[in-house]
Design a protein around this motif. Sequence first.
Motif, mmCIF file in Angstrom:
data_model
loop_
_atom_site.group_PDB
_atom_site.id
_atom_site.type_symbol
_atom_site.label_atom_id
_atom_site.label_comp_id
_atom_site.label_asym_id
_atom_site.label_seq_id
_atom_site.Cartn_x
_atom_site.Cartn_y
_atom_site.Cartn_z
ATOM 1 N N PHE A 47 -19.064 11.828 15.018
ATOM 2 C CA PHE A 47 -19.112 11.200 13.706
ATOM 3 C C PHE A 47 -17.688 10.854 13.293
ATOM 4 C CE2 PHE A 47 -19.323 11.353 9.060
ATOM 5 C CZ PHE A 47 -20.590 10.875 8.746
ATOM 6 N N LEU A 48 -17.472 9.624 12.856
ATOM 7 C CA LEU A 48 -16.174 9.195 12.330
ATOM 8 C C LEU A 48 -16.303 8.931 10.846
ATOM 9 C CD1 LEU A 48 -13.230 8.118 12.513
ATOM 10 C CD2 LEU A 48 -14.208 5.897 13.155
ATOM 11 N N ASP A 49 -15.480 9.610 10.052
ATOM 12 C CA ASP A 49 -15.407 9.392 8.607
ATOM 13 C C ASP A 49 -14.084 8.683 8.345
ATOM 14 O OD1 ASP A 49 -15.590 9.425 5.868
ATOM 15 O OD2 ASP A 49 -15.713 11.607 5.687
ATOM 16 N N MET A 50 -14.146 7.370 8.091
ATOM 17 C CA MET A 50 -12.936 6.560 8.018
ATOM 18 C C MET A 50 -12.094 6.789 6.769
ATOM 19 S SD MET A 50 -14.035 2.911 9.712
ATOM 20 C CE MET A 50 -12.459 2.124 9.375
ATOM 21 N N THR A 70 -14.372 13.218 13.580
ATOM 22 C CA THR A 70 -13.018 12.721 13.349
ATOM 23 C C THR A 70 -12.983 12.256 11.903
ATOM 24 O OG1 THR A 70 -12.713 12.021 15.638
ATOM 25 C CG2 THR A 70 -11.286 10.989 13.992
ATOM 26 N N ALA A 71 -12.039 12.785 11.125
ATOM 27 C CA ALA A 71 -11.915 12.436 9.709
ATOM 28 C C ALA A 71 -10.508 11.900 9.469
ATOM 29 C CB ALA A 71 -12.183 13.662 8.837
ATOM 30 N N ILE A 72 -10.434 10.738 8.830
ATOM 31 C CA ILE A 72 -9.156 10.082 8.599
ATOM 32 C C ILE A 72 -8.927 9.917 7.102
ATOM 33 C CG2 ILE A 72 -7.743 8.044 9.076
ATOM 34 C CD1 ILE A 72 -9.543 7.556 11.529
ATOM 35 N N GLU A 83 -7.887 19.306 4.955
ATOM 36 C CA GLU A 83 -7.560 20.378 5.903
ATOM 37 C C GLU A 83 -8.057 21.730 5.404
ATOM 38 O OE1 GLU A 83 -3.512 19.398 8.277
ATOM 39 O OE2 GLU A 83 -3.270 19.736 6.122
ATOM 40 N N ASP A 84 -7.842 22.006 4.117
ATOM 41 C CA ASP A 84 -8.285 23.282 3.537
ATOM 42 C C ASP A 84 -9.802 23.444 3.641
ATOM 43 O OD1 ASP A 84 -5.663 23.904 2.901
ATOM 44 O OD2 ASP A 84 -5.870 23.402 0.763
ATOM 45 N N LEU A 95 -8.674 15.933 12.548
ATOM 46 C CA LEU A 95 -8.304 15.448 11.227
ATOM 47 C C LEU A 95 -7.016 14.646 11.373
ATOM 48 C CD1 LEU A 95 -8.911 18.724 9.182
ATOM 49 C CD2 LEU A 95 -10.544 16.939 9.819
ATOM 50 N N ILE A 96 -7.043 13.406 10.919
ATOM 51 C CA ILE A 96 -5.916 12.502 11.119
ATOM 52 C C ILE A 96 -5.406 12.016 9.772
ATOM 53 C CG2 ILE A 96 -5.174 10.313 12.133
ATOM 54 C CD1 ILE A 96 -7.510 10.641 14.142
#
Length: 168
Positions: A47-50, A70-72, A83-84, A95-96
Amino acid sequence: MNITAGKYKGQKIYAPDESITRPTLSKIRMAVFNTLQAIIDFEDANFLDMFAGSGIMGLEALSRGFKHVTAIEKNNKIFKILEDNYRKIGENQNLIKSDCLKHLPQQYFDVVYIDPPYYAGVYEQALSVLPECKIVILEHTEDVDFLNYEIIKQKKYGDKFLTFLKRA
């Protein structure tokens, strides 16, 4: 804000200041994943969360059985909250901190979720930079040119639309 279903159901996560972000409502999160469940198998899916914000969509995906997220997020303050939230749940995912319109991982994603700041006018740009994927979900209030995607399903919630797409 709480995760609505799955192994982390009820887990409270932090939400950024609503003057900066607008977290996805629980009824919309439930609609996204109930619809997705009829389309794909979550096991081994990614799953990508843009435009990740708090990370609630990716955390819902993990809670419901997605293998990888992947979360951006580009905002420094919001990225710290993202991040928390992942750390609190105990998930170590990709996490990007970046602008997803400029630096998007070029890999296959089963599901891509696009929910940029409303009225930012970046829906078409977001669709144009997508890597190969099976399903794209847009949460939007304005008319969008879906480019070379076709609508699988569209639902309306108040002034918001959830549009499920696949490449034409």
